[in-house]
Design an enzyme around this catalytic site. Structure first.
Site, PDB file in Angstrom:
ATOM      1  N   TYR A 138     -56.554   0.958  21.320  1.00  0.00           N
ATOM      2  CA  TYR A 138     -55.395   1.151  20.444  1.00  0.00           C
ATOM      3  C   TYR A 138     -54.904   2.590  20.562  1.00  0.00           C
ATOM      4  CZ  TYR A 138     -52.543   0.898  16.174  1.00  0.00           C
ATOM      5  OH  TYR A 138     -51.504   0.937  15.281  1.00  0.00           O
ATOM      6  N   TYR A 175     -55.815   4.594  10.334  1.00  0.00           N
ATOM      7  CA  TYR A 175     -56.814   4.068  11.270  1.00  0.00           C
ATOM      8  C   TYR A 175     -57.981   5.052  11.275  1.00  0.00           C
ATOM      9  CZ  TYR A 175     -58.287   1.367  15.415  1.00  0.00           C
ATOM     10  OH  TYR A 175     -58.948   0.548  16.305  1.00  0.00           O
ATOM     11  N   ARG A 215     -57.713 -11.066  11.981  1.00  0.00           N
ATOM     12  CA  ARG A 215     -58.601 -10.898  10.843  1.00  0.00           C
ATOM     13  C   ARG A 215     -59.045  -9.440  10.689  1.00  0.00           C
ATOM     14  NH1 ARG A 215     -62.602 -14.497   8.223  1.00  0.00           N
ATOM     15  NH2 ARG A 215     -64.125 -13.112   7.270  1.00  0.00           N
TER      16      ARG A 215
HETATM   17  P1  NAD Z   1     -60.570 -10.064  15.602  1.00  0.00           P
HETATM   18  O1  NAD Z   1     -61.001 -10.079  14.193  1.00  0.00           O
HETATM   19  O2  NAD Z   1     -60.013 -11.321  16.188  1.00  0.00           O
HETATM   20  O3  NAD Z   1     -61.724  -9.591  16.583  1.00  0.00           O
HETATM   21  C1  NAD Z   1     -62.747  -8.707  16.255  1.00  0.00           C
HETATM   22  C2  NAD Z   1     -64.052  -9.456  16.459  1.00  0.00           C
HETATM   23  O4  NAD Z   1     -65.151  -8.561  16.498  1.00  0.00           O
HETATM   24  C3  NAD Z   1     -64.343 -10.468  15.364  1.00  0.00           C
HETATM   25  O5  NAD Z   1     -64.482 -11.752  15.941  1.00  0.00           O
HETATM   26  C4  NAD Z   1     -65.671  -9.994  14.800  1.00  0.00           C
HETATM   27  O6  NAD Z   1     -66.495 -11.061  14.409  1.00  0.00           O
HETATM   28  C5  NAD Z   1     -66.244  -9.268  16.000  1.00  0.00           C
HETATM   29  N1  NAD Z   1     -67.338  -8.331  15.723  1.00  0.00           N
HETATM   30  C6  NAD Z   1     -67.385  -7.333  14.809  1.00  0.00           C
HETATM   31  N2  NAD Z   1     -68.563  -6.700  14.873  1.00  0.00           N
HETATM   32  C7  NAD Z   1     -69.286  -7.295  15.850  1.00  0.00           C
HETATM   33  C8  NAD Z   1     -70.598  -7.101  16.381  1.00  0.00           C
HETATM   34  N3  NAD Z   1     -71.400  -6.141  15.906  1.00  0.00           N
HETATM   35  N4  NAD Z   1     -71.016  -7.903  17.384  1.00  0.00           N
HETATM   36  C9  NAD Z   1     -70.228  -8.889  17.854  1.00  0.00           C
HETATM   37  N5  NAD Z   1     -68.975  -9.119  17.403  1.00  0.00           N
HETATM   38  C10 NAD Z   1     -68.514  -8.325  16.401  1.00  0.00           C
HETATM   39  O7  NAD Z   1     -59.497  -8.886  15.686  1.00  0.00           O
HETATM   40  P2  NAD Z   1     -58.648  -8.256  16.891  1.00  0.00           P
HETATM   41  O8  NAD Z   1     -57.672  -7.370  16.222  1.00  0.00           O
HETATM   42  O9  NAD Z   1     -58.148  -9.289  17.807  1.00  0.00           O
HETATM   43  O10 NAD Z   1     -59.693  -7.328  17.644  1.00  0.00           O
HETATM   44  C11 NAD Z   1     -60.071  -7.461  18.994  1.00  0.00           C
HETATM   45  C12 NAD Z   1     -59.941  -6.126  19.702  1.00  0.00           C
HETATM   46  O11 NAD Z   1     -58.561  -5.765  19.783  1.00  0.00           O
HETATM   47  C13 NAD Z   1     -60.646  -4.981  18.986  1.00  0.00           C
HETATM   48  O12 NAD Z   1     -61.251  -4.121  19.945  1.00  0.00           O
HETATM   49  C14 NAD Z   1     -59.492  -4.258  18.320  1.00  0.00           C
HETATM   50  O13 NAD Z   1     -59.770  -2.901  18.047  1.00  0.00           O
HETATM   51  C15 NAD Z   1     -58.447  -4.421  19.393  1.00  0.00           C
HETATM   52  N6  NAD Z   1     -57.063  -4.121  18.969  1.00  0.00           N
HETATM   53  C16 NAD Z   1     -56.498  -4.791  17.917  1.00  0.00           C
HETATM   54  C17 NAD Z   1     -55.195  -4.490  17.531  1.00  0.00           C
HETATM   55  C18 NAD Z   1     -54.542  -5.226  16.379  1.00  0.00           C
HETATM   56  O14 NAD Z   1     -53.506  -4.810  15.874  1.00  0.00           O
HETATM   57  N7  NAD Z   1     -55.102  -6.360  15.950  1.00  0.00           N
HETATM   58  C19 NAD Z   1     -54.458  -3.520  18.230  1.00  0.00           C
HETATM   59  C20 NAD Z   1     -55.046  -2.872  19.308  1.00  0.00           C
HETATM   60  C21 NAD Z   1     -56.353  -3.166  19.660  1.00  0.00           C
END
Ligand code: NAD
Length: 286
Positions: free
Chosen positions: A172, A182, A223
């Site tokens: 991000y 953040y 989520r």
């Molecule tokens: P998401 O909730 O779908 O995914 C995050 C996942 O991480 C969840 O399924 C959660 O159960 C899992 N998780 C947390 N701790 C864990 C652990 N110790 N071991 C195994 N799994 C674990 O949300 P998302 O936003 O799709 O996130 C996915 C990636 O995308 C992350 O790296 C996030 O930082 C990145 N991201 C998200 C955004 C956004 O706006 N949503 C923007 C840029 C980057």
């Protein structure tokens, strides 16, 4: 045969991991998932009960098949690392072999090898606290779950990755620009992840011919993002200020991941690819 992908960090159908799984499945890959242990039961029962069937539909009308779901907690590398209170916690006690090392061993036993490894997970217990108020514990937890987890997973999966394979993580823009809200060291964790992408691209490339890239994704109402608390504001900001004034869909990030994982990207490694409607290129909002 088609490629085999392991995607760590899928526990519902709203996040980037799910969308990446779908794009890879649409391109013909076999899908294995790693799901956080405390979220495993509800994810698997929802899958079984058909709750995700609508979002499993692929462009050709077929449903995405998930070959196997592995329980995973990416903050523990091996069984010796698991403290007593986690081991005996009732959300963990029902599952087995969920440390990074054990999951890689299970995948090796079940399938022999993989071609694509995706890290789509992050966690920071103090994400809603400003960095200036973040505790040492919160900061180290953010780095452990969001950055070291990638190093550890790659360390254990690279030996079972076929040459020409590729790994992708999600990052991000808060790693390089100030994004108030953040917090908790999550911005630092993403900066580490991006730097590690370069070093690991060198090491995994030289040793295993595996490519390592990260996608800097725009805001999505997942989520995890809803838990941070400012996601609607970030989505609106992007729609107002980005060169492309539309809401970013998870599928657009999934498709970029499928490209990076494909032979079309065979010379691309060590990069941060922005999939954010161009927001990162703006200097001021207009
Ligand atoms: P998401 O909730 O779908 O995914 C995050 C996942 O991480 C969840 O399924 C959660 O159960 C899992 N998780 C947390 N701790 C864990 C652990 N110790 N071991 C195994 N799994 C674990 O949300 P998302 O936003 O799709 O996130 C996915 C990636 O995308 C992350 O790296 C996030 O930082 C990145 N991201 C998200 C955004 C956004 O706006 N949503 C923007 C840029 C980057």
């Amino acid at each position: 045969r088609g490629k085999r992908a392991f995607i760590a960090g899928v526990a519902d159908d709203n996040g980037y991991g799910w969308a990446i799984a779908k794009s890879l499945a649409a391109a013909g890959a076999e899908i294995l998932l790693g799901t956080w242990v405390p979220a495993l039961n509800i994810f698997e029962s929802s899958l079984r009960r058909g709750k995700f069937d609508e979002s499993r539909v692929l462009p050709d009308g077929s449903l995405m098949e998930i070959t196997k779901v592995y329980p995973l907690d990416a903050v523990f590398d091996c069984p010796e690392d698991v403290p007593e209170d986690i081991r005996t916690n009732k959300r963990y006690a029902g599952s087995a072999k969920w440390t990074v090392q054990e999951v890689a061993e299970s995948v090796k036993q079940d399938f022999g090898s993989i071609d694509i490894f995706v890290h789509s997970l992050a966690n920071g217990p103090e994400v809603s606290k400003p960095l200036l108020q973040t505790s040492r514990y919160g900061y180290l937890q953010a780095i452990s779950a969001s950055s070291y987890s990638f190093i550890s997973l790659l360390q254990h999966f690279v030996p079972i990755m076929n040459p020409g394979g590729c790994s992708i993580s999600l990052t991000y823009i808060a790693s390089e620009r100030i994004i108030p809200g953040y917090g908790g060291g999550m911005s630092s964790a993403k900066a580490a992840l991006e730097s590690d992408t370069r070093v690991l691209a060198f090491e995994a490339g030289r040793k295993h011919k595996v490519r390592v890239n990260t996608i800097s994704a725009g805001p999505l109402r997942s989520r995890a993002a809803k838990a941070i608390g400012f996601i609607d504001m970030m989505i609106n900001y992007s729609i107002e200020n980005a060169p492309l004034q539309k809401e970013l869909s998870a599928e657009e990030v999934g498709n970029a991941a499928a490209f990076l994982a494909s032979p079309l990207a065979s010379a691309i490694t060590g990069t941060v690819l922005y999939v954010d409607n161009g927001l990162q290129a703006m200097g001021v909002g207009v």
